[in-house]
Enzyme design. Sequence first.
Site, PDB file in Angstrom:
ATOM      1  N   GLY A  11       0.831  -1.261   0.094  1.00  0.00           N
ATOM      2  CA  GLY A  11       0.011   0.047   0.078  1.00  0.00           C
ATOM      3  C   GLY A  11       0.707   1.185   0.120  1.00  0.00           C
ATOM      4  N   PHE A  12       0.459   2.388   0.519  1.00  0.00           N
ATOM      5  CA  PHE A  12       1.128   3.654   0.360  1.00  0.00           C
ATOM      6  C   PHE A  12       2.301   3.513   1.019  1.00  0.00           C
ATOM      7  CE2 PHE A  12      -3.294   5.376  -0.432  1.00  0.00           C
ATOM      8  CZ  PHE A  12      -2.956   6.128  -1.517  1.00  0.00           C
ATOM      9  N   VAL A  77       1.397 -12.650   5.118  1.00  0.00           N
ATOM     10  CA  VAL A  77       2.095 -12.872   6.075  1.00  0.00           C
ATOM     11  C   VAL A  77       1.361 -13.423   7.352  1.00  0.00           C
ATOM     12  CG1 VAL A  77       3.846 -11.978   7.727  1.00  0.00           C
ATOM     13  CG2 VAL A  77       4.102 -11.519   5.155  1.00  0.00           C
ATOM     14  N   GLU A 168     -18.340  11.229   0.937  1.00  0.00           N
ATOM     15  CA  GLU A 168     -17.905  11.169  -0.904  1.00  0.00           C
ATOM     16  C   GLU A 168     -19.025  10.045  -1.343  1.00  0.00           C
ATOM     17  OE1 GLU A 168     -13.809  10.520  -0.849  1.00  0.00           O
ATOM     18  OE2 GLU A 168     -13.402  12.551  -0.791  1.00  0.00           O
TER      19      GLU A 168
HETATM   20  C1  FAD Z   1     -12.513   3.830   1.053  1.00  0.00           C
HETATM   21  C2  FAD Z   1     -11.308   4.349   1.604  1.00  0.00           C
HETATM   22  C3  FAD Z   1     -11.179   5.835   1.246  1.00  0.00           C
HETATM   23  C4  FAD Z   1     -10.160   6.662   1.799  1.00  0.00           C
HETATM   24  N1  FAD Z   1      -9.829   7.970   1.283  1.00  0.00           N
HETATM   25  C5  FAD Z   1      -8.598   8.356   1.590  1.00  0.00           C
HETATM   26  C6  FAD Z   1      -8.516   9.840   1.238  1.00  0.00           C
HETATM   27  O1  FAD Z   1      -9.342  10.621   0.562  1.00  0.00           O
HETATM   28  N2  FAD Z   1      -7.369  10.440   1.644  1.00  0.00           N
HETATM   29  C7  FAD Z   1      -6.430  10.053   2.361  1.00  0.00           C
HETATM   30  O2  FAD Z   1      -5.337  10.196   2.816  1.00  0.00           O
HETATM   31  N3  FAD Z   1      -6.672   8.525   3.118  1.00  0.00           N
HETATM   32  C8  FAD Z   1      -7.749   7.856   2.683  1.00  0.00           C
HETATM   33  N4  FAD Z   1      -8.051   6.768   3.094  1.00  0.00           N
HETATM   34  C9  FAD Z   1      -7.089   6.023   3.766  1.00  0.00           C
HETATM   35  C10 FAD Z   1      -5.769   5.272   3.347  1.00  0.00           C
HETATM   36  O3  FAD Z   1      -6.076   4.859   2.047  1.00  0.00           O
HETATM   37  C11 FAD Z   1      -4.990   4.676   4.168  1.00  0.00           C
HETATM   38  O4  FAD Z   1      -4.684   5.306   5.335  1.00  0.00           O
HETATM   39  C12 FAD Z   1      -3.603   4.059   3.434  1.00  0.00           C
HETATM   40  O5  FAD Z   1      -4.024   3.267   2.571  1.00  0.00           O
HETATM   41  C13 FAD Z   1      -2.771   3.501   4.645  1.00  0.00           C
HETATM   42  O6  FAD Z   1      -1.687   2.909   3.844  1.00  0.00           O
HETATM   43  P1  FAD Z   1      -0.864   1.795   4.392  1.00  0.00           P
HETATM   44  O7  FAD Z   1       0.293   1.465   3.587  1.00  0.00           O
HETATM   45  O8  FAD Z   1      -0.813   1.797   5.835  1.00  0.00           O
HETATM   46  O9  FAD Z   1      -2.081   0.585   4.095  1.00  0.00           O
HETATM   47  P2  FAD Z   1      -2.592  -0.121   2.906  1.00  0.00           P
HETATM   48  O10 FAD Z   1      -2.542   1.032   1.850  1.00  0.00           O
HETATM   49  O11 FAD Z   1      -4.195  -0.556   3.462  1.00  0.00           O
HETATM   50  O12 FAD Z   1      -1.928  -1.330   2.341  1.00  0.00           O
HETATM   51  C14 FAD Z   1      -1.621  -2.474   3.230  1.00  0.00           C
HETATM   52  C15 FAD Z   1      -1.080  -3.447   2.216  1.00  0.00           C
HETATM   53  O13 FAD Z   1      -0.649  -4.630   3.113  1.00  0.00           O
HETATM   54  C16 FAD Z   1      -1.552  -5.602   2.523  1.00  0.00           C
HETATM   55  N5  FAD Z   1      -1.546  -6.855   3.546  1.00  0.00           N
HETATM   56  C17 FAD Z   1      -2.199  -6.621   4.483  1.00  0.00           C
HETATM   57  N6  FAD Z   1      -2.213  -7.808   5.239  1.00  0.00           N
HETATM   58  C18 FAD Z   1      -1.434  -8.607   4.726  1.00  0.00           C
HETATM   59  C19 FAD Z   1      -0.703  -9.569   4.991  1.00  0.00           C
HETATM   60  N7  FAD Z   1      -0.773 -10.296   6.352  1.00  0.00           N
HETATM   61  N8  FAD Z   1       0.465 -10.151   4.310  1.00  0.00           N
HETATM   62  C20 FAD Z   1       0.800  -9.519   3.083  1.00  0.00           C
HETATM   63  N9  FAD Z   1       0.090  -8.501   2.756  1.00  0.00           N
HETATM   64  C21 FAD Z   1      -0.973  -7.801   3.577  1.00  0.00           C
HETATM   65  C22 FAD Z   1      -2.716  -5.453   1.575  1.00  0.00           C
HETATM   66  O14 FAD Z   1      -3.059  -6.205   0.589  1.00  0.00           O
HETATM   67  C23 FAD Z   1      -2.450  -4.150   1.421  1.00  0.00           C
HETATM   68  O15 FAD Z   1      -1.822  -3.872  -0.009  1.00  0.00           O
HETATM   69  C24 FAD Z   1      -8.993   6.015   2.428  1.00  0.00           C
HETATM   70  C25 FAD Z   1      -9.171   4.464   2.806  1.00  0.00           C
HETATM   71  C26 FAD Z   1     -10.478   3.863   2.452  1.00  0.00           C
HETATM   72  C27 FAD Z   1     -10.710   2.486   2.843  1.00  0.00           C
END
Ligand code: FAD
Length: 425
Positions: A11-12, A77, A168
């Site tokens: 993810g991000f 994982v 939204e």
């Molecule tokens: C519907 C929605 C709308 C949103 N809108 C906004 C917005 O407008 N602006 C904003 O700033 N934020 C927004 N967010 C929040 C933002 O998307 C998250 O804060 C951000 O994606 C967090 O990044 P991350 O890397 O922590 O997790 P994520 O981007 O969620 O990435 C986590 C990754 O880990 C993987 N994963 C999970 N568990 C495992 C495992 N056990 N083994 C292997 N892989 C795994 C998943 O498949 C995923 O690819 C929104 C979220 C949602 C759900």
Amino acid sequence: MTVHVVVVGGGFGGLNAARALASHGARVTLIDRENFHLFQPLLYQVATSGLNPADIAYPLRAVFHAAPQVQVRIGEVVNADLDARHVVLADGTRVPYDHLVLAAGATTADFGIPGVAEHALGLKRLADAPRLRGEVLRRFEEADAKPELVAQGWLTTMIVGGGPTGVEMAGALVELFSKVLAKDFPRLDVSRAKVVLVEMGDEVLPPFSPQSRRHAAEQLRRRGVDVLTGCRVQRVDGTHVWLDDGQSVSAATLVWAAGVTAVALPAQLGLSTTRDGRAVVSEDLSVPGHPHVWIVGDLAAAKDAGGQMLPQVAQPAIQGGRHVAQQILRRHAGLATRPFVYRDKGSMATIGRHAAVADLPWGIHLKGVVGWLAWLFLHLLTLMGFRNRLSVLLNWAWNYATWDRGTRLILETPSRRRSGEGMAA
Ligand SMILES: Cc1cc2nc3c(=O)[nH]c(=O)nc-3n(C[C@H](O)[C@H](O)[C@H](O)COP(=O)(O)OP(=O)(O)OC[C@H]3O[C@@H](n4cnc5c(N)ncnc54)[C@H](O)[C@@H]3O)c2cc1C
């Protein structure tokens, strides 16, 4: 010697960590249970027929075409041995590391409210969006075949949670109902299709400025959304939602946008967590007592300079990912690590055509058409991949010019629910 970093989650947070590490010559194994990076902020547009799933997802392998030192691996994982330094995948494979970055994000939280896990639709993974779209469209098909269902709330969609996702989604759904489905279903009285947005706080968009909150609520109401604030959902079944103020609302579709909770991985590894499941981290985002383990994004209980927990949005994940990449390289080079300093770039939410709110640094507040254009531009800019940007731009231009939505497809067989994710209490 080259350092080998295992990054869990594309993810991000994970993606930015992997890119920054690779650009400095580190060897990276990026593990995700999906083979794509998902742009979650536009999930609601897939769910409301505005965009295609492929427009907001980008293959992880394509991100690293030019970086042979990054190995992408699909897998979930499920465990790790933090002393022996390896992670364990669901198929039992062990992947060793020098440093581990956990960026596995969050999952939809149902807070243990009876009926939500069974009957509500979450919006977190890519598969959730076409499922939600299909459920909404199917209710219209069913009501078209049996118009008496309309009186039973068959065309009512309740969205729980007045944060950016709920707002939204509500704005996009009323547009879909009044401008698109009204034409698709000429025999149905689509003016009886309702969107109800429920927020437990006193106003929608709680973290936004008072003027943005007011503007968003005004715009939603003007566009036909029933905004109910100051009430909580007590229980739900497939057709009714009971609120704590005594009301019960007939709603055949329930969208759960009330919040997220960190995935269970930190707790499974025995790490200290906060009440919402986020892992406790040191100032540099490493895990106390485990200097080779780093946590970023929605999974990390990282704090800002004032000691407030950072919001679970994209910027802390992006900035955190880049930060841990630098600290891993510093630690590998025998240098002291630096604390994570979060730079707040503001918040935005769109309500629909020509309407959005944006609270930016230096007290700048945008709304109306200007806010909407800023929202469109920023989302286009931050989307991954030229093809996706072009496709989103074309879809938006088409939708804007014609009020049409090209992707109103029902892909799944009839089912009562629900999220591919499953919900966490
Ligand atoms: C519907 C929605 C709308 C949103 N809108 C906004 C917005 O407008 N602006 C904003 O700033 N934020 C927004 N967010 C929040 C933002 O998307 C998250 O804060 C951000 O994606 C967090 O990044 P991350 O890397 O922590 O997790 P994520 O981007 O969620 O990435 C986590 C990754 O880990 C993987 N994963 C999970 N568990 C495992 C495992 N056990 N083994 C292997 N892989 C795994 C998943 O498949 C995923 O690819 C929104 C979220 C949602 C759900």
